[in-house]
Design a protein around this motif. Structure first.
Motif, PDB file in Angstrom:
ATOM      1  N   LEU A   1       0.931  -0.997   0.059  1.00 55.54           N
ATOM      2  CA  LEU A   1       0.219  -0.072  -0.102  1.00 55.54           C
ATOM      3  C   LEU A   1       0.911   1.089  -0.121  1.00 55.54           C
ATOM      4  O   LEU A   1       0.771   2.342  -0.773  1.00 55.54           O
ATOM      5  CB  LEU A   1      -0.820   0.210   1.201  1.00 55.54           C
ATOM      6  N   TRP A   2       1.967   1.187   0.697  1.00 57.13           N
ATOM      7  CA  TRP A   2       2.810   2.481   0.909  1.00 57.13           C
ATOM      8  C   TRP A   2       3.574   2.564  -0.563  1.00 57.13           C
ATOM      9  O   TRP A   2       3.760   3.757  -0.992  1.00 57.13           O
ATOM     10  CB  TRP A   2       3.887   2.175   1.907  1.00 57.13           C
TER      11      TRP A   2
ATOM     12  N   HIS B   1       2.257   1.962  -3.271  1.00 58.54           N
ATOM     13  CA  HIS B   1       1.224   2.385  -4.384  1.00 58.54           C
ATOM     14  C   HIS B   1       1.124   3.988  -3.869  1.00 58.54           C
ATOM     15  O   HIS B   1       0.647   4.568  -4.917  1.00 58.54           O
ATOM     16  CB  HIS B   1      -0.094   1.476  -3.851  1.00 58.54           C
ATOM     17  N   GLN B   2       0.970   4.152  -2.654  1.00 55.05           N
ATOM     18  CA  GLN B   2       0.829   5.710  -2.299  1.00 55.05           C
ATOM     19  C   GLN B   2       1.977   6.479  -2.736  1.00 55.05           C
ATOM     20  O   GLN B   2       1.574   7.668  -3.425  1.00 55.05           O
ATOM     21  CB  GLN B   2       0.899   5.565  -0.775  1.00 55.05           C
TER      22      GLN B   2
ATOM     23  N   LEU C   1       0.985   7.014  -6.393  1.00 59.61           N
ATOM     24  CA  LEU C   1      -0.274   7.899  -6.813  1.00 59.61           C
ATOM     25  C   LEU C   1       0.412   9.512  -6.781  1.00 59.61           C
ATOM     26  O   LEU C   1      -0.109  10.253  -7.446  1.00 59.61           O
ATOM     27  CB  LEU C   1      -1.004   7.644  -5.598  1.00 59.61           C
ATOM     28  N   THR C   2       1.387   9.629  -5.588  1.00 61.69           N
ATOM     29  CA  THR C   2       2.026  10.791  -5.673  1.00 61.69           C
ATOM     30  C   THR C   2       2.836  11.158  -6.953  1.00 61.69           C
ATOM     31  O   THR C   2       3.026  12.346  -7.350  1.00 61.69           O
ATOM     32  CB  THR C   2       2.770  10.935  -4.405  1.00 61.69           C
TER      33      THR C   2
ATOM     34  N   ASP D   1       0.329  12.455  -9.461  1.00 65.40           N
ATOM     35  CA  ASP D   1      -0.022  13.615  -9.466  1.00 65.40           C
ATOM     36  C   ASP D   1       1.009  14.536  -9.861  1.00 65.40           C
ATOM     37  O   ASP D   1       0.646  15.781 -10.692  1.00 65.40           O
ATOM     38  CB  ASP D   1      -0.190  14.052  -7.930  1.00 65.40           C
TER      39      ASP D   1
ATOM     40  N   LYS E   1       8.883  21.189  -4.198  1.00 63.48           N
ATOM     41  CA  LYS E   1       7.927  20.479  -3.107  1.00 63.48           C
ATOM     42  C   LYS E   1       8.003  18.906  -3.488  1.00 63.48           C
ATOM     43  O   LYS E   1       8.023  18.085  -2.532  1.00 63.48           O
ATOM     44  CB  LYS E   1       6.530  21.042  -3.329  1.00 63.48           C
ATOM     45  N   PHE E   2       7.659  18.448  -4.654  1.00 65.77           N
ATOM     46  CA  PHE E   2       7.673  17.087  -4.680  1.00 65.77           C
ATOM     47  C   PHE E   2       8.856  16.358  -4.879  1.00 65.77           C
ATOM     48  O   PHE E   2       9.237  15.556  -3.959  1.00 65.77           O
ATOM     49  CB  PHE E   2       7.019  16.867  -6.426  1.00 65.77           C
TER      50      PHE E   2
ATOM     51  N   TRP F   1       9.738  15.985  -1.185  1.00 73.22           N
ATOM     52  CA  TRP F   1       9.118  14.889  -0.597  1.00 73.22           C
ATOM     53  C   TRP F   1       9.740  13.490  -0.853  1.00 73.22           C
ATOM     54  O   TRP F   1      10.051  12.714  -0.027  1.00 73.22           O
ATOM     55  CB  TRP F   1       7.595  14.913  -1.191  1.00 73.22           C
TER      56      TRP F   1
ATOM     57  N   VAL G   1      11.234  10.829   1.771  1.00 75.32           N
ATOM     58  CA  VAL G   1      10.794   9.384   1.768  1.00 75.32           C
ATOM     59  C   VAL G   1      12.028   8.643   1.704  1.00 75.32           C
ATOM     60  O   VAL G   1      12.370   7.372   2.557  1.00 75.32           O
ATOM     61  CB  VAL G   1       9.995   9.042   0.453  1.00 75.32           C
TER      62      VAL G   1
ATOM     63  N   ARG H   1      14.043   8.711   5.170  1.00 71.24           N
ATOM     64  CA  ARG H   1      13.237   8.139   6.096  1.00 71.24           C
ATOM     65  C   ARG H   1      13.414   6.351   5.956  1.00 71.24           C
ATOM     66  O   ARG H   1      12.794   5.844   6.857  1.00 71.24           O
ATOM     67  CB  ARG H   1      12.011   8.414   6.184  1.00 71.24           C
TER      68      ARG H   1
ATOM     69  N   PRO I   1      14.538   3.145   6.534  1.00 70.44           N
ATOM     70  CA  PRO I   1      15.547   2.780   7.173  1.00 70.44           C
ATOM     71  C   PRO I   1      16.587   1.805   6.548  1.00 70.44           C
ATOM     72  O   PRO I   1      17.921   1.622   6.933  1.00 70.44           O
ATOM     73  CB  PRO I   1      14.834   1.787   8.424  1.00 70.44           C
TER      74      PRO I   1
END
Lengths: 236, 236
Positions: free
Chosen positions: B91-92, B94-95, B98-99, B102, B141-142, B145, B149, B152, B154
């Motif tokens: 799911l992550w 996929h998230q 999706l970004t 966009d 901005k993108f 992000w 990701v 972060r 690990p």
């Protein structure tokens, strides 16, 4: 444990697609930024989690934090029977939802065609051009597609997918609500060519939990801070 | 049986995200509209199937027809090990995708801010405004992000998710390719503030199957019919 929904507290916006799914599911949830901690709780969460959402809305379920409206609905749909259980049906529901998301993004850009960092008032001329294109070409194209999806659904009922309500039905209901607010004349005319969408919209509005929600304080009225905005000059 | 990919034959466009996943997977596929039947085979398919895609690309796997790039990648990711097997990791991924979608939609709108039904030449003034916003605010901005990701994660490697390559990594590689073509000066500068993205981009380019693909005839060069277009005036 109840879900935590994080979204801007003053608008329906993209959060509304999640709210409708939670309401139809009868799920226990807290709309965090509308509570005592307000938007600052949302901002803190966005900055601190390992999987940061790019933007609201996002949903917290225990340790899991999910951003992106279609991903949230994919998750909720599987857990609450708001999508078919078979993989192909689940994927088709998601595909319909992704097309709704594309439509919604275009609806947003009618009032912000140049820059989200600027006010509507600073891009009114461009908004007029983009809104004209949206009304004349994009609304008919998208609604025509959804009407076609309804027509091809062998179940014959007011459902985009299969024989029962899915999150895609709830989302299409919300799109009709938003378009009717933003572009009332255009939408009234367009729905005459899309009778199946009109029936779906009414059927969703009559679902007991949705009906109760729409009458509650939890349903924020449309306004000119949101995704769907009514600027009469954009319908001229 | 091999996959059938349906997409416009003259451009990378959104189809390229699917092509990269198929190539990395070493999957057997036919790029149908580039074959003898051309675009007409694609159009016939869009009109005849029970689950019609709103637009290309779409993928046919036996009886299953899947539209919407993120949905296609969700499907391929699970089948070819291009996403984590655990539901939260899937799911992550996929998230993140999706970004990326966009971001890509915004990149497209820099040359078509008013209407997809009009030529770029008919919306050059508005394109200049939108491209300025995109370069100054949206690219930082993108990319900020995605960099976050990566930071972060690990695992520490050049991967957005987990410890192995995912379709999201391939897609971010493609975004960097496209931005570097469309806005070369801006992108070169932006990548200095996003060293992890630059490393990911190089790492994907060096993957044996991707490297072979990029050198093959199957990789269509960027051009001014596609999603990422180089109009020097949009970088001034």
């Amino acid at each position: 444990m109840s879900y935590e929904l994080y979204y801007w507290p003053m608008i329906q916006g993209r959060g509304e697609f999640v709210r409708l799914a939670l309401e139809e599911a009868g799920a226990d949830y807290v709309d965090v930024a509308r509570g005592p901690e307000g938007v600052s709780a949302m901002m803190r969460m966005m900055e601190s989690v390992e999987h940061p959402p790019f933007a609201p809305p996002f949903l917290k379920d225990g340790d899991l934090v999910i951003g992106q409206t279609p991903a949230i609905l994919l998750y909720l749909g599987a857990r609450h029977g708001l999508a078919p259980k078979d993989p192909a049906g689940g994927l088709w529901t998601h595909q319909v939802q992704l097309t709704i998301s594309d439509f919604v993004a275009e609806a947003h850009d009618t009032h912000h065609p140049v820059a989200v960092s600027l006010y509507y008032e600073d891009q009114k001329d461009e908004a007029r051009l983009r809104a004209k294109e949206f009304r004349q070409n994009r609304i008919p194209k998208f609604l025509g597609w959804f009407e076609n999806v309804l027509a091809r659904n062998p179940s014959g009922g007011p459902h985009l997918v299969g024989t029962a309500v899915t999150y895609a039905d709830l989302s299409l209901f919300q799109v009709v609500e938003g378009l009717s607010y933003a572009f009332p004349k255009t939408t009234r005319r367009a729905l005459k060519d899309a009778p199946r969408i009109a029936v779906l919209h009414e059927a969703v509005a009559e679902r007991p939990r949705i009906k109760a929600y729409l009458r509650s304080e939890r349903r924020i009225p449309f306004n000119e801070e949101g995704l769907f905005r009514h600027y009469p000059e954009l319908e001229e």
